[in-house]
Design an enzyme around this catalytic site. Structure first.
Site, PDB file in Angstrom:
ATOM      1  N   ASP A 410      31.648  41.309  37.323  1.00 39.07           N
ATOM      2  CA  ASP A 410      31.202  39.941  37.243  1.00 39.07           C
ATOM      3  C   ASP A 410      30.278  39.797  35.959  1.00 39.07           C
ATOM      4  OD1 ASP A 410      30.550  37.206  38.635  1.00 39.07           O
ATOM      5  OD2 ASP A 410      28.498  38.277  38.528  1.00 39.07           O
ATOM      6  N   GLU A 463      35.470  39.566  34.385  1.00 42.63           N
ATOM      7  CA  GLU A 463      35.177  38.169  34.207  1.00 42.63           C
ATOM      8  C   GLU A 463      34.705  37.805  33.145  1.00 42.63           C
ATOM      9  OE1 GLU A 463      33.021  34.369  36.417  1.00 42.63           O
ATOM     10  OE2 GLU A 463      32.057  36.354  36.261  1.00 42.63           O
TER      11      GLU A 463
END
Length: 727
Positions: A410, A463
């Site tokens: 993330d 990401e």
């Protein structure tokens, strides 16, 4: 002769002795004999009991809760004794933790000190073991600046004076073996910081279990007890995770996917999810499940992206062993499992990592380096070898202990840049004066190299929302080493286009073609994630313009475009059946919508798209190769029509064509070869909720000037997939 130094006794009684093992337990008495000292709060009397027989030896109270006695007889050198206490709770026999030797070895110490202990979780944390013939739990924690660390729990009435730990030299690790402490015991660490002040009780940074929030204690959990049945999956996992394999990912927030409304709306357990979720995802034809963070986290509203227990599967759905069962169930159904992983930041909760030993241990001391304004969280100090080791080992932990097939990292952009979301003058440049976070970059490379080297066949996914180069290139080629990268540019452009009224789309035609100019610079995943259907953004259906029926038609055409476009696929739960409301983590998906044909038809379309994607190599082989894609018509802006070909060596081609206007069109389509072609998918088909318009399933391409062409009917807001007949 005094059996114990008065200053040491006073320090033990006041909880400020930094080396309790040098005083407590069995030691020479300085006169050729032996003595035992024990610190037992709550005991009014205490006896030492020889394990090999003989009379109990009554111990003398020489200070608050501190007892001492001479230890005569042949049992002295063996040191085998137990203790018997008597107090307000009656009498009880127990083993003295301070008669046991260390558990951690020199190799553990060396590797921890070097920041190179790849399996850190095997040394730190709480492990039920048998030590020197006695069952109990070994506790170990890293707190280098602490003056004293104690384990506290129900087993010692949360009293930090009872079980101060042994310091392991320059490593900063503290350890103790507590006899009789079993799996399921709740515990924390009581830490006295470098200033001598007690800190808030801390959960275990390497704890394998935790209490149900809002409670915050760690829980002793035994690792490695699940009997795995996924050998067949692991043997073919590498082929399933290749960059040219069909990879279609269903992203799930376990707490809000489905709830048991008859029982107060509780979320499903890991055991229930093992059947309900895995069967559902397999039926829809997805190849992978991506779980939003399941690491233990205190605040439901963070969705797990502010974890406190990086080594603990959240107890909201069951135990660690039951979580392993969920992974195993997915594997036995041929599904890979990807975990969202959050090494970019952590919350400031008092029981967590923040100022863990009274210093900025895991985080940077300077908030210009160590604090995220966007999320009010702290940033790991990637330049500290022990911290980088803690995170790298955590990645390996999930891959090895739980057979996880991939990690989606993330907020990678926030890790790569020191000035991420910071105004000028409020960030610290790197040693070269630049904005890149060199330490985080080196950590990500090391993590990816270790993950791919240690767990064959896995994938890592970034990401990453910037143009940082070579995110998915191998480390040895100068890349970050990820297997895949989310294509945020494609997502933003295509959703912007789809939100426009069709009459305006002709002026923004390039928003759907631009991605083909960079589609093979990385190994991309096309993500329609949770971030796109929350915080006022509306659902995917809600983004679409037009009447109720046109919204569905737009969304069906978009999904077909997404599945045909180069790049792996990711769809967030609920969007497969056109959830009307945006996602809310406190509830569940609106499953009743499947009673309506338009919603059920959308789900059936996703199932068929996944089937075609899996079964036609031409639709996936070129996801990472430009040879697998060719535009047929990229310039028909006037009619908002797009057409392209997907290819694979030795396989029949697949042609995609879409009409993004609400007007039926007769279109002359160039095709790769003459002859009959069949529609293998028409998003206007009746079973999907469409009007059953099109070409009756078949078209004929005739050789002519400029190659083979076919006159086709393009229904309004419709996508077609075509392949040569007989393929």
């Amino acid at each position: 002769m005094t059996l114990i130094d008065p200053a040491a006794a006073q320090a033990l009684a006041e909880g400020r002795h930094s080396d309790p093992f040098s005083v407590l337990g069995l030691h020479p008495d300085g006169a050729g004999g032996w003595r035992i000292a024990a610190l037992v709060p709550g005991a009014a009397q205490l006896w030492a009991l020889p394990e090999t027989g003989g009379d109990p030896v009554e111990m003398t109270c020489v200070g608050p809760a501190l007892f001492v006695c001479r230890w005569p007889g042949p049992w002295a050198e063996g040191g085998a004794y137990r203790l018997r206490g008597f107090g307000a709770w009656g009498a009880w026999d127990f083993d003295d933790p301070y008669r046991f030797g260390p558990v951690l070895g020199e190799i553990d110490e060396y590797l921890i000190g070097e920041g190179r202990h790849r399996r850190l979780w095997q040394a730190l944390g709480a492990h039920p073991i048998t030590h020197e013939g006695v069952e109990g739990t070994h506790f170990a924690v890293w707190a280098p600046a602490a003056r004293r660390v104690s384990v506290v729990g129900e087993f010692n009435h949360w009293n930090g004076l009872t079980h101060p730990m042994r310091a392991r030299g320059a490593t900063g690790v503290w350890e103790i073996f507590l006899p009789g402490v079993r799996e399921g015991a709740r515990y924390k660490f009581e830490i006295k910081g470098p200033d001598g002040c007690l800190l808030p009780l801390k959960a275990d940074p390497v704890g394998f279990g935790a209490e149900h929030p809002p409670l915050t204690a760690s829980v002793v959990r035994r690792l490695g007890t699940h009997g795995w049945g996924d050998h067949d999956w692991l043997s073919r996992r590498e082929a399933a995770n290749r960059f040219d394999a069909p990879i279609s990912i269903y992203e799930v927030h376990l707490g809000s996917w489905r709830r048991v409304m008859e029982e107060g709306g509780r979320p499903l357990s890991y055991h229930e999810l093992s059947e309900a979720l895995c069967d559902y995802v397999r039926d829809l034809g997805f190849t992978h499940i991506e779980l939003m963070p399941i690491h233990e986290h205190p605040f439901d509203g963070s969705w797990g992206y502010q974890p406190v227990g990086l080594y603990a599967p959240t107890v909201r759905h069951g135990t660690a062993q039951e979580f392993a069962g969920l992974i195993d169930a997915a594997h036995q159904r041929g599904l890979g499992v990807i975990l969202d992983w959050v090494p970019g930041h952590f919350p400031t909760d008092a029981h967590g990592l923040a100022r863990f030993d009274g210093t900025a241990l895991y985080e940077h001391a300077d908030p210009r380096e160590g604090f995220h304004r966007d999320w009010n969280t702290l940033i790991y100090n990637f330049g500290r070898r022990e911290v980088a080791n803690y995170l790298l080992a955590n990645a390996l932990y999930w891959l090895e202990e739980y057979h996880v097939d991939g990690l989606r990292v993330d907020a990678v952009a926030s890790m790569l840049y020191r000035d991420y979301s910071r105004p000028e003058g409020e960030w610290v440049p790197n040693i070269h004066g630049g904005r890149e976070n060199l330490e985080a970059i080196e950590f990500l490379r090391a993590m990816n190299a270790a993950a791919y080297g240690g767990a064959p066949g896995i994938m890592t996914v970034a990401e990453e929302s910037t143009a940082f180069p070579k995110v998915s290139a191998p480390v040895h080629e100068g890349g970050l080493g990820f297997g895949f990268k989310w294509n945020m540019g494609w997502m933003n452009d295509s959703l912007r286009y789809m939100a426009r009224e069709p009459i305006h789309r002709r002026w923004h035609h390039n928003e759907m073609t631009f991605a083909s100019s960079y589609a093979w610079t990385e190994n991309f995943i096309l993500p329609i994630s949770h971030d796109e259907v929350v915080h006022g953004k509306g659902s995917m259906l809600g983004k679409m313009p037009g009447s109720w029926e046109e919204k569905f038609a737009n969304l069906r055409a978009f999904y077909a475009f997404m599945w045909a476009h180069p790049g792996k696929k990711l769809l967030f739960m609920g969007q497969e059946f056109a959830q009307v409301r945006e996602w809310a983590q406190a509830g569940q998906l609106d499953w009743s919508l499947l009673d309506y044909p338009l919603h059920a038809g959308m789900r059936d379309l996703i199932r068929d798209l996944n089937r075609l994607y899996r079964d036609r190599p031409a639709m996936s082989w070129g996801d990472g190769r430009p040879e697998g894609f060719a535009w047929i018509d990229a310039d028909d802006a006037e009619h908002s029509v797009y057409a392209f070909e997907r290819r694979a060596p030795g396989q029949p081609p697949v042609v995609f064509v879409v009409n993004f206007t609400p007007i039926e069109r007769s279109h002359s389509l160039r095709l790769p070869q003459p002859g009959p072609w069949r529609e293998i998918l028409n998003t206007d088909a009746g079973p999907y909720g469409g009007g059953n318009r099109g070409n009756m399933g078949r078209i004929e391409a005739r050789e002519g000037e400029g190659g083979a062409r076919a006159e086709i009917c393009l229904p309004p807001l419709t996508a077609l997939l075509l392949e040569p007949e007989g393929a």
